[in-house]
Design a protein around this motif. Structure first.
Motif, short mmCIF file in Angstrom:
data_model
loop_
_atom_site.label_atom_id
_atom_site.label_comp_id
_atom_site.label_asym_id
_atom_site.label_seq_id
_atom_site.Cartn_x
_atom_site.Cartn_y
_atom_site.Cartn_z
N UNK A 159 0.85 -1.21 0.00
CA UNK A 159 0.00 0.00 0.00
C UNK A 159 0.87 1.25 0.00
N UNK A 160 0.54 2.20 -0.85
CA UNK A 160 1.33 3.43 -0.90
C UNK A 160 0.86 4.37 0.21
N UNK A 161 1.79 5.14 0.74
CA UNK A 161 1.40 6.05 1.83
C UNK A 161 2.24 7.32 1.84
N UNK A 162 1.71 8.33 2.51
CA UNK A 162 2.43 9.60 2.66
C UNK A 162 3.61 9.38 3.58
N UNK A 163 4.76 9.76 3.14
CA UNK A 163 5.99 9.59 3.94
C UNK A 163 6.85 10.84 3.81
N UNK A 164 7.86 10.89 4.70
CA UNK A 164 8.89 11.91 4.59
C UNK A 164 10.23 11.22 4.45
N UNK A 165 11.06 11.73 3.54
CA UNK A 165 12.41 11.17 3.40
C UNK A 165 13.44 12.28 3.58
N UNK A 166 14.58 11.89 4.18
CA UNK A 166 15.69 12.82 4.29
C UNK A 166 16.58 12.63 3.05
N UNK A 167 16.69 13.66 2.26
CA UNK A 167 17.50 13.61 1.04
C UNK A 167 18.61 14.65 1.19
N UNK A 168 19.83 14.24 0.89
CA UNK A 168 20.95 15.17 1.07
C UNK A 168 21.79 15.20 -0.21
N UNK A 169 22.15 16.43 -0.61
CA UNK A 169 23.10 16.58 -1.71
C UNK A 169 24.48 16.67 -1.06
N UNK A 170 25.34 15.72 -1.39
CA UNK A 170 26.64 15.60 -0.74
C UNK A 170 27.59 16.69 -1.25
N UNK A 171 28.75 16.87 -0.58
CA UNK A 171 29.65 17.96 -0.98
C UNK A 171 30.02 17.96 -2.47
N UNK A 172 30.20 16.79 -3.06
CA UNK A 172 30.55 16.75 -4.50
C UNK A 172 29.39 17.22 -5.37
N UNK A 173 28.17 16.91 -4.96
CA UNK A 173 26.99 17.36 -5.70
C UNK A 173 26.85 18.88 -5.64
#
Ligand code: RTP
Length: 150
Positions: free
Chosen positions: A1-15
């Motif tokens: 089942x799909x659900x509302x979530x929160x994810x931590x996304x980080x752009x690393x120093x090289x990005x």
């Protein structure tokens, strides 16, 4: 089942240094996720050791901590349906040989030690990482679009 979530996304120093911040944010926005937190921050090796505590003992751990603390990162929280799993799919596999074209790593990375971005691997990790990186908390808001009555 799909659900509302929160994810931590980080752009690393090289990005960040390669000028990929706008590109990565655009991909998440266009996919339909909602940006609920964002900051640029240059963290200490001690802090990165906490973030990567599960990897302590791996041979690449000291190099990983050095790389991640070498420059600023862009820390973000994205919200939406299946944000954790879909976020990982959008990032692509950790190892460049396995990351499919069309994914962020598959399009922009050739080195596992410089793989541009991080995304939580489970809802539980996301909760922990959001608390660690955003101890000040997350702004709650309803978008104008959602609140409009047509
Ligand atoms: P991340 O936490 O950064 O999103 O990466 P991940 O879950 O896809 O992969 P994980 O196994 O947790 O590894 C964390 C980061 O460590 C670096 N790494 N280097 N030299 C190596 O063999 C090696 N293996 C992993 C990568 O930067 C990876 O993203």
């Amino acid at each position: 089942m799909s659900k509302q979530e929160r994810s931590f996304i980080m752009i690393k120093p090289d990005g960040v240094q390669r000028g990929l911040v706008g590109e990565i944010i655009a991909r998440f926005e266009k996919r339909g996720f909602k940006l609920v937190a964002l900051k640029m921050i240059h963290e200490s090796p001690e802090f990165l050791e906490k973030h990567y505590a599960d990897l302590k003992g791996k041979p690449f751990f000291p190099g990983l901590v050095k790389y991640m603390s070498a420059g600023p990162v862009v820390a973000m929280v994205w919200e939406g349906r299946d944000a954790v799993k879909t976020g990982r799919v959008m990032l692509g596999a950790t190892k460049p040989l396995e990351s499919a074209p069309g994914t962020i790593r598959g399009d922009y990375a050739i080195d596992v030690g410089r793989n541009i971005c991080h995304g939580s691997d489970s809802v539980e990790s996301a909760e922990k990482e959001i608390k660690l990186w955003f101890p000040e908390g997350i702004i709650q808001y309803t978008s104008v679009v959602e609140s409009q009555v047509f």
